[in-house]
Design an enzyme around this catalytic site. Structure first.
Site, PDB file in Angstrom:
ATOM      1  N   CYS A   1      15.324  -4.623   0.349  1.00 31.21           N
ATOM      2  CA  CYS A   1      14.683  -4.913  -0.939  1.00 31.21           C
ATOM      3  C   CYS A   1      13.767  -6.134  -0.900  1.00 31.21           C
ATOM      4  O   CYS A   1      12.724  -6.142  -1.556  1.00 31.21           O
ATOM      5  CB  CYS A   1      15.730  -5.015  -2.032  1.00 31.21           C
ATOM      6  SG  CYS A   1      16.463  -3.374  -2.372  1.00 31.21           S
TER       7      CYS A   1
ATOM      8  N   ASP B   1      19.328  -4.592  -8.824  1.00 23.66           N
ATOM      9  CA  ASP B   1      19.529  -3.194  -8.456  1.00 23.66           C
ATOM     10  C   ASP B   1      20.504  -2.617  -9.490  1.00 23.66           C
ATOM     11  O   ASP B   1      21.582  -3.170  -9.713  1.00 23.66           O
ATOM     12  CB  ASP B   1      20.130  -3.156  -7.046  1.00 23.66           C
ATOM     13  CG  ASP B   1      19.713  -1.949  -6.233  1.00 23.66           C
ATOM     14  OD1 ASP B   1      18.532  -1.549  -6.312  1.00 23.66           O
ATOM     15  OD2 ASP B   1      20.565  -1.413  -5.491  1.00 23.66           O
TER      16      ASP B   1
ATOM     17  N   HIS C   1      26.834   1.785  -5.133  1.00 18.64           N
ATOM     18  CA  HIS C   1      26.713   0.338  -5.327  1.00 18.64           C
ATOM     19  C   HIS C   1      25.909   0.034  -6.583  1.00 18.64           C
ATOM     20  O   HIS C   1      25.092   0.843  -7.027  1.00 18.64           O
ATOM     21  CB  HIS C   1      26.033  -0.319  -4.113  1.00 18.64           C
ATOM     22  CG  HIS C   1      24.605   0.118  -3.932  1.00 18.64           C
ATOM     23  ND1 HIS C   1      24.271   1.297  -3.291  1.00 18.64           N
ATOM     24  CD2 HIS C   1      23.436  -0.420  -4.338  1.00 18.64           C
ATOM     25  CE1 HIS C   1      22.968   1.445  -3.303  1.00 18.64           C
ATOM     26  NE2 HIS C   1      22.417   0.422  -3.934  1.00 18.64           N
TER      27      HIS C   1
ATOM     28  N   HIS D   1      21.859   1.078 -10.781  1.00 18.38           N
ATOM     29  CA  HIS D   1      21.837   2.527 -10.582  1.00 18.38           C
ATOM     30  C   HIS D   1      22.763   3.280 -11.532  1.00 18.38           C
ATOM     31  O   HIS D   1      23.878   2.808 -11.803  1.00 18.38           O
ATOM     32  CB  HIS D   1      22.291   2.858  -9.156  1.00 18.38           C
ATOM     33  CG  HIS D   1      21.432   2.307  -8.064  1.00 18.38           C
ATOM     34  ND1 HIS D   1      20.077   2.522  -7.989  1.00 18.38           N
ATOM     35  CD2 HIS D   1      21.748   1.566  -6.961  1.00 18.38           C
ATOM     36  CE1 HIS D   1      19.595   1.941  -6.891  1.00 18.38           C
ATOM     37  NE2 HIS D   1      20.575   1.345  -6.256  1.00 18.38           N
TER      38      HIS D   1
ATOM     39  N   HIS E   1      23.463   8.271  -8.696  1.00 19.84           N
ATOM     40  CA  HIS E   1      22.143   8.037  -8.081  1.00 19.84           C
ATOM     41  C   HIS E   1      21.995   8.810  -6.765  1.00 19.84           C
ATOM     42  O   HIS E   1      22.935   8.894  -5.967  1.00 19.84           O
ATOM     43  CB  HIS E   1      21.931   6.537  -7.830  1.00 19.84           C
ATOM     44  CG  HIS E   1      20.504   6.203  -7.545  1.00 19.84           C
ATOM     45  ND1 HIS E   1      20.003   6.143  -6.266  1.00 19.84           N
ATOM     46  CD2 HIS E   1      19.464   5.964  -8.371  1.00 19.84           C
ATOM     47  CE1 HIS E   1      18.715   5.873  -6.326  1.00 19.84           C
ATOM     48  NE2 HIS E   1      18.359   5.754  -7.590  1.00 19.84           N
TER      49      HIS E   1
ATOM     50  N   ASP F   1      17.915  -9.254  -6.019  1.00 21.02           N
ATOM     51  CA  ASP F   1      19.227  -8.589  -5.925  1.00 21.02           C
ATOM     52  C   ASP F   1      20.361  -9.501  -5.445  1.00 21.02           C
ATOM     53  O   ASP F   1      21.165  -9.106  -4.594  1.00 21.02           O
ATOM     54  CB  ASP F   1      19.137  -7.354  -5.003  1.00 21.02           C
ATOM     55  CG  ASP F   1      18.121  -6.323  -5.488  1.00 21.02           C
ATOM     56  OD1 ASP F   1      17.452  -6.565  -6.514  1.00 21.02           O
ATOM     57  OD2 ASP F   1      17.977  -5.274  -4.829  1.00 21.02           O
TER      58      ASP F   1
ATOM     59  N   LYS G   1      15.878  -2.209 -11.469  1.00 22.08           N
ATOM     60  CA  LYS G   1      15.222  -1.176 -10.661  1.00 22.08           C
ATOM     61  C   LYS G   1      16.261  -0.184 -10.138  1.00 22.08           C
ATOM     62  O   LYS G   1      17.439  -0.511 -10.076  1.00 22.08           O
ATOM     63  CB  LYS G   1      14.454  -1.812  -9.501  1.00 22.08           C
ATOM     64  CG  LYS G   1      15.324  -2.604  -8.548  1.00 22.08           C
ATOM     65  CD  LYS G   1      14.492  -3.363  -7.545  1.00 22.08           C
ATOM     66  CE  LYS G   1      15.336  -4.108  -6.549  1.00 22.08           C
ATOM     67  NZ  LYS G   1      16.230  -3.264  -5.741  1.00 22.08           N
TER      68      LYS G   1
HETATM   69  C1  VGL Z   1      19.305  -2.612  -1.333  1.00 18.57           C
HETATM   70  C2  VGL Z   1      19.920  -0.710  -0.201  1.00 18.57           C
HETATM   71  C3  VGL Z   1      20.094  -0.030  -1.375  1.00 18.57           C
HETATM   72  C4  VGL Z   1      18.865  -4.046  -1.280  1.00 18.57           C
HETATM   73  C5  VGL Z   1      19.465  -1.933  -2.525  1.00 18.57           C
HETATM   74  O1  VGL Z   1      18.990  -4.753  -2.312  1.00 18.57           O
HETATM   75  O2  VGL Z   1      18.387  -4.480  -0.218  1.00 18.57           O
HETATM   76  N1  VGL Z   1      19.515  -1.974  -0.170  1.00 18.57           N
HETATM   77  N2  VGL Z   1      19.865  -0.659  -2.545  1.00 18.57           N
HETATM   78 ZN    ZN Z   2      20.409   0.276  -4.406  1.00 20.75          ZN
END
Ligand code: VGL
Ligand code: ZN
Length: 232
Positions: A177, A52, A88, A54, A58, A12, A113
């Protein structure tokens, strides 16, 4: 002789998680040069990115739940405890794009994901419903889906004639993550042996406390190393 298939898994490293993004991790952009250096000079057989990604509605977004605040509030989302976040990494937006400084030229495989609004996915291997009780999974059959990443890595290792798999994990955020990904990786096997998983901690940044995250990783059987031991 033990031939190792070595993977660098970059979690990410996206606009949304660096300063200026919608869920910024302090100093998150500082890891980009090191991520590139490790990718080019770490001697890896393969570099993989997770992203990430979404839908705009979401279920992890506080905006979808009246009166709820991001970061501090948790809900039960289809039976699974869910911390709420700012909107996000919405698919198709700049926030979901990889950081522009991240060298992706060597990347053959990208894992998206968090595409199902009904369950979050911190890990690049499985969604957050992986460890849900069987009765809950029976009620919500989408819980615990695999992204296919472990099968992909096994197939690549087999094609290379490798005996074992090693995965080094870097990226954002260390305590979400990155940690979920590394801990899931430890639970996967290749040729009967667990994947050997390490987190390169100076190539990560955390949302919360780094020391707590490191202790949690070590307790789960994840190796914690510094980039200087990789870039020899
Ligand atoms: C993440 C919170 C929500 C991350 C992703 O990449 O750590 N944290 N979505
Ligand atoms: Zn996320």
């Amino acid at each position: 002789m033990n031939k190792i298939y070595r993977v660098l898994l970059r979690v990410d490293i996206q606009n949304g998680f660096v300063p200026g993004g919608n869920l910024p991790v302090a100093d998150g952009d500082a890891i980009v040069p090191l991520a590139n250096d490790l990718s080019r000079n770490g001697g890896y057989d393969e570099v993989i990115d997770s992203q990430d990604f979404h839908p705009a509605d979401h279920g992890s977004f506080a905006s979808q739940h009246a009166g709820r605040q991001p970061f501090v509030d948790f809900i039960i989302l289809n039976g699974v405890n869910q911390q709420l976040w700012t909107d996000h990494c919405v698919e198709g937006t700049t926030d979901a794009d990889f950081h522009p400084g991240l060298d992706r030229s060597m990347v053959k495989h990208t894992v998206q994901k968090g595409r199902n609004k009904a369950v979050d996915s911190y890990s690049a291997f499985y969604d957050n419903g992986k460890s849900a009780a069987p009765a809950l999974k029976a009620q919500y059959p989408f819980l615990g889906q695999s992204t296919g990443l472990a099968d992909y890595i096994r197939a690549q290792a087999a094609a290379a004639g490798a005996d074992t798999v090693e995965i080094d994990v870097i990226g954002l955020a260390l305590d979400y993550c990155v940690a979920f990904t590394a801990k899931d990786g430890v639970g996967e096997t290749y040729n009967g042996s667990p994947f050997a998983v390490r987190v390169i901690v100076d190539a990560c940044r955390a949302i919360g406390d780094v020391n707590n995250a490191v202790a949690d990783l070590k307790a789960a059987g994840v190796g914690v190393v510094d980039s200087t031991s990789v870039l020899v």
